[in-house]
Design a protein around this motif. Structure first.
Motif, short mmCIF file in Angstrom:
data_model
loop_
_atom_site.label_atom_id
_atom_site.label_comp_id
_atom_site.label_asym_id
_atom_site.label_seq_id
_atom_site.Cartn_x
_atom_site.Cartn_y
_atom_site.Cartn_z
N ARG A 178 0.81 -1.29 0.14
CA ARG A 178 -0.02 -0.02 -0.09
C ARG A 178 0.75 1.26 0.18
O ARG A 178 0.55 2.27 -0.77
N PRO A 179 1.80 1.45 0.76
CA PRO A 179 2.70 2.62 0.84
C PRO A 179 3.42 3.06 -0.59
O PRO A 179 3.43 4.17 -1.21
N LEU A 180 3.52 1.96 -1.47
CA LEU A 180 4.09 1.86 -2.61
C LEU A 180 2.99 2.51 -3.65
O LEU A 180 3.32 3.41 -4.47
N GLY A 181 1.88 1.81 -3.49
CA GLY A 181 0.62 2.45 -4.29
C GLY A 181 0.35 3.67 -3.86
O GLY A 181 -0.04 4.58 -4.83
N ALA A 182 0.53 4.13 -2.65
CA ALA A 182 0.07 5.49 -2.34
C ALA A 182 1.21 6.26 -2.72
O ALA A 182 0.82 7.37 -3.39
N ALA A 183 2.29 6.03 -3.01
CA ALA A 183 3.39 6.95 -3.73
C ALA A 183 3.15 7.14 -5.05
O ALA A 183 3.11 8.24 -5.86
N LEU A 184 2.51 5.71 -5.90
CA LEU A 184 2.37 6.03 -7.35
C LEU A 184 1.03 6.79 -7.61
O LEU A 184 1.22 7.68 -8.40
N PHE A 185 0.08 6.33 -6.78
CA PHE A 185 -1.16 7.04 -7.37
C PHE A 185 -1.23 8.50 -6.77
O PHE A 185 -2.01 9.24 -7.25
N GLY A 186 -0.67 8.71 -5.68
CA GLY A 186 -0.62 10.20 -5.14
C GLY A 186 0.31 11.00 -6.01
O GLY A 186 -0.21 12.14 -6.24
N HIS A 187 1.26 10.40 -6.66
CA HIS A 187 2.10 11.18 -7.58
C HIS A 187 1.07 11.44 -8.82
O HIS A 187 1.18 12.81 -9.26
N ILE A 188 0.52 10.50 -9.45
CA ILE A 188 -0.48 10.78 -10.48
C ILE A 188 -1.40 11.73 -10.13
O ILE A 188 -1.87 12.57 -10.73
N GLY A 189 -2.07 11.88 -8.83
CA GLY A 189 -3.09 12.67 -8.37
C GLY A 189 -2.59 14.18 -8.39
O GLY A 189 -3.27 14.77 -8.88
N ASP A 190 -1.37 14.25 -7.76
CA ASP A 190 -0.80 15.47 -7.73
C ASP A 190 -0.42 16.20 -8.85
O ASP A 190 -0.30 17.38 -9.10
N ARG A 191 0.05 15.23 -10.06
CA ARG A 191 0.87 15.77 -11.17
C ARG A 191 -0.23 15.74 -12.31
O ARG A 191 -0.37 16.85 -13.05
N TYR A 192 -1.26 14.86 -12.40
CA TYR A 192 -2.01 14.58 -13.50
C TYR A 192 -3.52 14.72 -13.11
O TYR A 192 -4.40 14.70 -14.01
N GLY A 193 -3.86 14.81 -12.00
CA GLY A 193 -5.26 14.91 -11.52
C GLY A 193 -5.83 13.82 -10.88
O GLY A 193 -5.53 12.85 -10.76
N ARG A 194 -6.59 14.26 -9.75
CA ARG A 194 -7.66 13.33 -9.01
C ARG A 194 -8.30 12.26 -10.03
O ARG A 194 -8.32 11.04 -9.66
N LYS A 195 -8.73 12.91 -10.97
CA LYS A 195 -9.84 11.74 -11.75
C LYS A 195 -8.89 10.76 -12.38
O LYS A 195 -9.32 9.57 -12.43
N THR A 196 -7.71 11.27 -13.10
CA THR A 196 -6.93 10.11 -13.47
C THR A 196 -6.31 8.98 -12.70
O THR A 196 -6.59 7.97 -12.88
N SER A 197 -5.97 9.40 -11.39
CA SER A 197 -5.61 8.66 -10.34
C SER A 197 -6.81 7.64 -9.96
O SER A 197 -6.40 6.18 -9.91
N MET A 198 -7.79 8.11 -9.88
CA MET A 198 -9.08 7.34 -9.22
C MET A 198 -9.48 6.13 -10.38
O MET A 198 -9.74 5.21 -9.92
N ALA A 199 -9.40 6.60 -11.68
CA ALA A 199 -9.72 5.90 -12.78
C ALA A 199 -8.49 4.49 -12.95
O ALA A 199 -9.21 3.55 -12.91
N LEU A 200 -7.42 5.01 -12.82
CA LEU A 200 -6.41 4.00 -12.96
C LEU A 200 -6.24 2.96 -11.48
O LEU A 200 -6.20 1.65 -11.72
N SER A 201 -6.70 3.46 -10.47
CA SER A 201 -6.53 2.57 -9.26
C SER A 201 -7.72 1.61 -9.11
O SER A 201 -7.50 0.26 -8.97
N ILE A 202 -9.13 2.04 -9.54
CA ILE A 202 -9.96 0.91 -9.79
C ILE A 202 -9.85 -0.05 -10.72
O ILE A 202 -10.26 -1.15 -10.79
N SER A 203 -9.43 0.34 -11.83
CA SER A 203 -9.06 -0.68 -12.77
C SER A 203 -7.92 -1.79 -12.37
O SER A 203 -8.30 -2.86 -12.56
N MET A 204 -6.87 -1.27 -11.84
CA MET A 204 -5.89 -2.36 -11.38
C MET A 204 -6.82 -3.23 -10.31
O MET A 204 -6.29 -4.51 -10.33
N MET A 205 -7.54 -2.63 -9.46
CA MET A 205 -8.10 -3.46 -8.38
C MET A 205 -9.04 -4.71 -9.25
O MET A 205 -9.03 -5.95 -8.77
N GLY A 206 -9.67 -4.03 -10.13
CA GLY A 206 -10.72 -5.23 -10.95
C GLY A 206 -10.04 -6.29 -11.55
O GLY A 206 -10.37 -7.43 -11.51
#
Length: 426
Positions: A61-89
């Motif tokens: 989880r901490p690695l995922g936090a760094a990865l998706f947190g980076h995406i959210g702060d650099r490329y937007g919250r929406k992009t991060s949320m879409a990628l995270s749920i795709s990986m989980m599925g």
């Protein structure tokens, strides 16, 4: 505006519920999965192995936090949320289709670990990403209540997972559940994850968010490590308490108190419903009187009531055990109702996704995810069934220390400044 708020709340909450469902089902089914993927003459050894893999997901989880947190702060919250749920599925579908040890040998266990790592990476960014997204859309006077929607949706995911596992186990029986029934909850989780992705296509980015040009993770550890450390200390007790209550206890009742899987999960389901119904009222209370008074109350309640309530879980009466678990569930509800708004408010906007995600997931990874394994090991080594209660009480002391000197964050506009620069400690 009201329509946009409803759509944003749905996008933030539905995805979190689906992800928490997918992630939590493994914990509920650990007593079944242990012998299937880690066969041993000693059922305790199999259970410990299954819980160790449960913890592996949290270490990711901490690695995922760094990865998706980076995406959210650099490329937007929406992009991060879409990628995270795709990986989980995708990870959950793979887990549902895994061959067991009898079919593939030790390779099956390795594949199980890989699936859990992928789930952990995904959840590392999902839960806090949803918190930040909802907080940045919320009015300052209702931020606690609105971000608590993320918490209640995650509890809803746990509730659906627990209830569904209990129903399938009751309907199929222990033999069929172990043979193939355990795959059903994972398959359903993968299917409904698609729905969460569709909903998130239509959300809007929060207004006024500053994008981070530099590496957000570096900025968090270099410039805001004190906030990060305080955040981790605030979160430890809640994470350990929750996963002891809703993962460890279910396995304990089944393995040592000789409750059926369905009966143990029934207790879980009722207690999760209590949290679902009380989280929003606790969050509203924190909007009115502040985050700190509620969190102080939580820590004191754990110190005073943690051991007595834990003793009720060792009774042979269903009603007595349920009373003990509901008491602990109310403490957990107050904790997790207030934490989402608190950790979002602590961080400045340009590294808010990364900071909140890293702090939350380091704490959950090191303490929450390992709690079932640590509790099982300590009880076995010491012979004292109360050891998990002592563990929670020690972490409550750390929480009290973390609250000392922290400024109140409730009711104030979200800022580009870290909490230490915004208000003096009371």
């Amino acid at each position: 505006m009201a329509g946009n708020n409803r759509r944003n709340i749905a996008a933030g909450s539905v995805g979190t519920a689906l992800e928490m469902y997918d992630f939590a089902v493994y914990g509920f089914l650990a007593p079944i999965l242990g012998p299937l993927f880690f066969p041993s003459d000693d059922r305790l050894a199999s259970l410990l192995s299954a819980f160790a893999v449960f913890a592996v997901g949290y270490f990711a989880r901490p690695l995922g936090a760094a990865l998706f947190g980076h995406i959210g702060d650099r490329y937007g919250r929406k992009t991060s949320m879409a990628l995270s749920i795709s990986m989980m599925g995708i990870a959950t579908l793979c887990l549902a289709l895994l061959p067991t040890h009898s079919q593939l040998g030790t390779t099956a266990a390795l594949l199980l670990v890989f699936c859990r790592i992928a789930q952990g990476l995904s959840l590392g960014g999902e839960y806090t990403g949803s918190m930040v997204f909802l907080a940045e859309h919320a009015p300052s006077t209702r931020r606690g209540a609105m971000t608590a929607v993320s918490q209640t949706s995650s509890i809803g995911g746990f509730l659906i997972g627990s209830g569904l596992c209990a129903f399938i186990s009751w309907r199929l029986g222990e033999t069929e559940m172990a043979a193939w029934g355990w795959r059903i909850p994972f398959i359903l989780g993968a299917v409904i994850a698609v729905g969460g992705l569709v909903i998130r296509r239509f959300v809007m980015e929060p207004p006024g968010v500053l994008r981070q040009d530099h590496l957000p993770v570096v900025v968090v550890f270099r410039d805001h490590w004190r906030i990060l450390f305080r955040m981790i200390c605030l979160l430890m007790m809640g994470g350990v308490g929750f996963y002891l209550l809703f993962v460890y206890v279910a396995a304990y009742l089944r393995e040592f108190m000789h409750f059926s899987t369905a009966r143990a999960l029934e207790i879980n389901t009722i207690s999760l419903l209590v949290i679902l119904l009380t989280s929003i009222p606790f969050a509203i209370l924190s909007d009115r009187i502040g985050r700190k008074p509620v969190l102080f109350g939580v820590a004191i309640a754990t110190l005073v009531l943690g051991w007595p309530l834990w003793q009720l879980l060792h009774h042979h009466s269903f009603a007595v055990i349920l009373c003990g678990q509901i008491g602990l569930a109310l403490i957990s509800a107050a904790t997790f109702a207030v934490i989402p708004a608190t950790i979002v408010e602590m961080m400045p906007s340009h590294i808010r996704c990364s900071g909140a995600s890293i702090g939350y997931n380091i704490s959950l990874g090191l303490f929450g995810g390992t709690a079932p394994f640590v509790a099982t090991y300590l009880v076995e080594r010491t012979g004292d069934d109360s050891t998990p209660a002592y563990y929670m009480m020690a972490l409550a002391v750390i929480m009290l220390l973390a609250l000392r000197g922290m400024g109140e964050t409730a009711g104030k506009p979200l800022s580009a400044e870290p909490i230490e620069n915004r208000s003096p400690a009371p």
